[in-house]
Design a protein around this motif. Structure first.
Motif, PDB file in Angstrom:
ATOM      1  N   ASP A 206      -8.208  13.897  -1.334  1.00  0.00           N
ATOM      2  CA  ASP A 206      -8.580  12.912  -0.206  1.00  0.00           C
ATOM      3  C   ASP A 206      -9.214  11.585  -0.979  1.00  0.00           C
ATOM      4  OD1 ASP A 206     -10.938  14.147  -1.281  1.00  0.00           O
ATOM      5  OD2 ASP A 206     -11.639  14.896   0.459  1.00  0.00           O
TER       6      ASP A 206
ATOM      7  N   THR B 217      -2.992   8.675   0.819  1.00  0.00           N
ATOM      8  CA  THR B 217      -2.796   7.544   1.878  1.00  0.00           C
ATOM      9  C   THR B 217      -3.162   8.284   3.110  1.00  0.00           C
ATOM     10  OG1 THR B 217      -1.027   6.529   0.570  1.00  0.00           O
ATOM     11  CG2 THR B 217      -0.987   6.082   2.995  1.00  0.00           C
ATOM     12  N   SER B 218      -3.878   7.555   4.053  1.00  0.00           N
ATOM     13  CA  SER B 218      -4.504   8.304   5.128  1.00  0.00           C
ATOM     14  C   SER B 218      -3.685   8.043   6.265  1.00  0.00           C
ATOM     15  CB  SER B 218      -5.724   8.260   5.506  1.00  0.00           C
ATOM     16  OG  SER B 218      -6.221   6.717   5.141  1.00  0.00           O
TER      17      SER B 218
ATOM     18  N   GLY C 162      -3.073  12.831   5.683  1.00  0.00           N
ATOM     19  CA  GLY C 162      -2.807  12.226   4.949  1.00  0.00           C
ATOM     20  C   GLY C 162      -1.598  12.656   4.051  1.00  0.00           C
TER      21      GLY C 162
ATOM     22  N   SER D 208      -4.261   2.650   1.124  1.00  0.00           N
ATOM     23  CA  SER D 208      -4.964   3.629   0.230  1.00  0.00           C
ATOM     24  C   SER D 208      -6.225   2.793  -0.318  1.00  0.00           C
ATOM     25  CB  SER D 208      -3.857   3.995  -0.899  1.00  0.00           C
ATOM     26  OG  SER D 208      -4.721   4.637  -2.030  1.00  0.00           O
TER      27      SER D 208
END
Length: 243
Positions: A4, A8-9, A132, A179
């Protein structure tokens, strides 16, 4: 480091009912090499990637096995090959049951999983929810930016990262593939922008979060009309903003 902290969320996903043309266009538009496939309820059911387009009838690159090998493999394998090479929908060519990780998965475990299963991306799950994705590019960024003699990101760094992402993602000008990596209050911004004006907006968001000491801009601008790429100013060795 954990998943986390480098993932990339803002994940671009696609439906299994979408056409392979839609999938190819989405990858090109968002500059990604793979897309998680989610059903109508938002559940992860597969992955489609660039590798799924290598053996295609349109390219004339179907597998050409001799008669004895076809007999050895059996009709089931040959039928699967045919579907993968001629299928018109994402659900027909995707990889089912993809390997996944959770937000607290260590980077060491991520690398081990990628190597063991020969995959280039791992969806990050929180229960049944996709939150993500970690790709080899995320790992490369972590090495390039953070492989120093320094402590791991602290709880304060995690809060800074979460606040920056939350503020950016509520806006229409947010970058593709955003990111954000934070260590000791130093922020690294990565992603793709299609308007150069978005760059300063993203930087200002980071600058206004309490606890941020420096903002490093690695955003990449892409001209959607011509496909022209322009590195971030910092990647050209010319910019670092100290708060």
């Amino acid at each position: 480091m954990r998943a986390d902290q480098i993932m990339t969320s803002q994940v671009v996903t696609i439906s299994p009912e979408a056409s392979i043309v839609d999938a190819a266009n989405a990858m090109l538009q968002h500059h990604v090499s793979g897309l998680p496939v989610v059903d109508a309820d938002g559940r992860l059911i597969g992955i489609i990637s660039e590798g799924d387009f290598i053996r295609r009838a349109e390219l004339g690159t179907q597998r050409k096995r001799n008669r004895w090998l076809r007999l050895l493999l059996g009709p089931s394998t040959c039928a699967d090959d045919f579907v993968h090479e001629h299928g018109r929908k994402v659900g027909e060519v995707m990889t089912h049951h993809p390997h996944t990780i959770t937000g607290d998965t260590s980077v060491e475990t991520i690398v081990r999983t990628m190597e063991k299963h020969h995959v280039k991306r791992l969806p990050v799950m929180q229960g049944d929810r996709l939150v993500g994705i970690v790709t080899r590019k995320n790992l490369l960024r972590a090495v390039a930016e953070l492989a120093r003699q320094a402590p791991d990101p602290s709880a304060a760094d995690d809060k800074i990262r979460d606040r920056i992402i939350a503020e950016i993602e509520r806006n229409d000008w947010r970058p593709f593939g955003l990111s954000v990596v934070v260590r000791n209050g130093v922020v690294h911004l990565n992603g793709v922008i299609t308007e150069e004006s978005s760059r300063q907006a993203v930087i200002v968001v980071a600058e206004n979060v309490c606890g941020v000491k420096e903002v490093h801009d690695h955003l990449c601008w892409v001209d959607t009309m011509s496909g022209f790429y322009l590195n971030s100013p910092e990647d050209d060795r010319s910019a670092k903003k100290t708060i």
